[in-house]
Design an enzyme around this catalytic site. Sequence first.
Site, short mmCIF file in Angstrom:
data_model
loop_
_atom_site.label_atom_id
_atom_site.label_comp_id
_atom_site.label_asym_id
_atom_site.label_seq_id
_atom_site.Cartn_x
_atom_site.Cartn_y
_atom_site.Cartn_z
N ASP A 25 58.80 72.49 50.50
CA ASP A 25 57.43 72.81 50.57
C ASP A 25 56.36 71.62 50.74
O ASP A 25 56.47 70.62 50.08
CB ASP A 25 57.09 73.69 49.40
CG ASP A 25 55.60 74.44 49.56
OD1 ASP A 25 55.57 75.48 50.05
OD2 ASP A 25 54.52 73.66 49.33
N GLU A 74 54.01 76.69 55.04
CA GLU A 74 54.31 75.39 54.99
C GLU A 74 55.86 75.17 54.26
O GLU A 74 56.07 74.16 53.66
CB GLU A 74 53.17 74.61 54.34
CG GLU A 74 53.31 74.72 52.73
CD GLU A 74 52.11 75.80 52.63
OE1 GLU A 74 51.98 76.78 53.58
OE2 GLU A 74 51.64 75.69 51.25
N ASN A 131 44.80 70.90 55.48
CA ASN A 131 44.21 71.89 56.43
C ASN A 131 42.59 71.94 56.29
O ASN A 131 41.92 71.84 57.18
CB ASN A 131 44.76 73.19 56.32
CG ASN A 131 46.02 73.51 57.24
OD1 ASN A 131 46.39 72.91 58.22
ND2 ASN A 131 46.78 74.63 56.70
N HIS A 133 43.08 73.22 61.24
CA HIS A 133 44.45 73.81 61.08
C HIS A 133 45.18 73.07 62.44
O HIS A 133 46.55 73.15 62.28
CB HIS A 133 44.02 75.32 61.62
CG HIS A 133 44.07 76.26 60.25
ND1 HIS A 133 44.83 76.28 59.35
CD2 HIS A 133 42.76 76.57 59.77
CE1 HIS A 133 44.42 76.97 58.48
NE2 HIS A 133 43.22 77.11 58.40
N ASP A 164 49.01 72.22 62.00
CA ASP A 164 50.17 72.47 62.82
C ASP A 164 51.03 71.22 63.05
O ASP A 164 52.12 71.26 63.14
CB ASP A 164 49.52 73.34 63.86
CG ASP A 164 49.13 74.59 63.76
OD1 ASP A 164 49.48 74.96 62.52
OD2 ASP A 164 48.67 75.35 64.39
#
Lengths: 145, 317
Positions: free
Chosen positions: B183, B226, B191, B196, B200
Amino acid sequence: VPMTPATGSAPSGTPEAGEQSADGAARPPVFDRAALEALRELLGDDRELLTGIVSLFVSETDERLTAIRAAAASDDGDALRSAAHALKGSAAALGAAGLAALSADLEQLGSDGRTEAARARLGELDAAFTGAREALQVEVAERVA
Amino acid sequence: MRILVAEDDAVTRRILQVAVERAGHECAVAADGEQAWALYLRLAPDALISDWMMPGMDGPELCRRVRSDEERGYCYIILLSALTDRDHVLAGMRAGADDYLTKPLQPRELDLRLIAAARVTELHRRLAAQRAELERLSAEHYEDARSDALLAIGNRRRLLEDLSGLAARTERYGHAYCVALCDIDNFKHYNDAFGHPAGDAVLQAVARALVRTCRRGDTVYRYGGEELVVVLPGQDLASAVMAAQRLRAAVEALAVAHPGNPPADVVTVSIGVAPVGEADPKDPAALLRPADAALYRAKEGGRNRVEVAGEAAKHHR
């Protein structure tokens, strides 16, 4: 019932008692003009093609007659059936109805192993072939003329 | 059409060949069944016109062979028989013939048969093309449904399917395998700080690092958000932990600035490693629960670390 050579000019449509085949069916005429006309239509009235096919028929039939005679002489029913079957097909294709019918009889005799009965009809077979060949050659010649 | 004629009588064969060619088709001829079969395999004809009785392989046997062939397109079969052989026709149709012709051949008859043959073979061609297209679409759809569009790796569905398969193999053959649940630490902060699209890009970079670092035979999946999972087949817990350490280090080595993730201040991952044992086939997700618990401890213990399921809070830093 005495055997009458099928190569005689049997009038079509009115078969006589002597011209019944073994199974009782009426003998077709020696030469089936309609079948030959059908073949002409199929080939597109191509003279050379028809001539070629007639000579192919003559040479093939010579071989088949030899095979039939050999099979009948050596009592080989299978070989007789197979050679007579092949002859039946090509004879019918060219309208040699008498020869085709005789081949069908011989095919059946071969199936039944009755080679002796087949031997008795070999003369008839030769005559039928001669008749068919002459008729076909006249037909082909007519087209050439 | 490309048409193959199988007929042992030379006169009939020649007549058929001429008739087929006059009808505007290509014609190949064979004098017996064996020769016809060899030509069929080589030419893949649209239609076969076959005599019933031939020396060696006969018409019905040739029919059956052609029908059992699945490599070539549909071949329309016309059986030839004497007018008197009605029983042959029935047996021939049962052996796979589509139609029959009686000898001696009549004009028009062949043409009629070939019109039907052209229509049927065209239908079969279209069907085959549609089936191929359906198979392609279905394979595409299958693939789409099991991969993550952003990371171009397997998604949760594929992971759970693969885990079920691996669990079955474990039960059967006693293979050991482990999972590493990874994770990204404080990803929400990233973010929030960079947006975002930047998030990404980090996900992509991390996935690439994991894929690059794991061994051949290991597989990386996106579990969701994630969270990424690496399945490590054939590894005991000790070697799985070493593998997880390499994965963790590889992400840290990317050195992607992440001020919201102290004290490293770069993008890092926490990893929970667990051996996977027997699975409930209806609930493969349960296989991941021990790894999830270990991951939770890795987060609690300060992140950017590897924790092992079932062990006390022994840090593998």
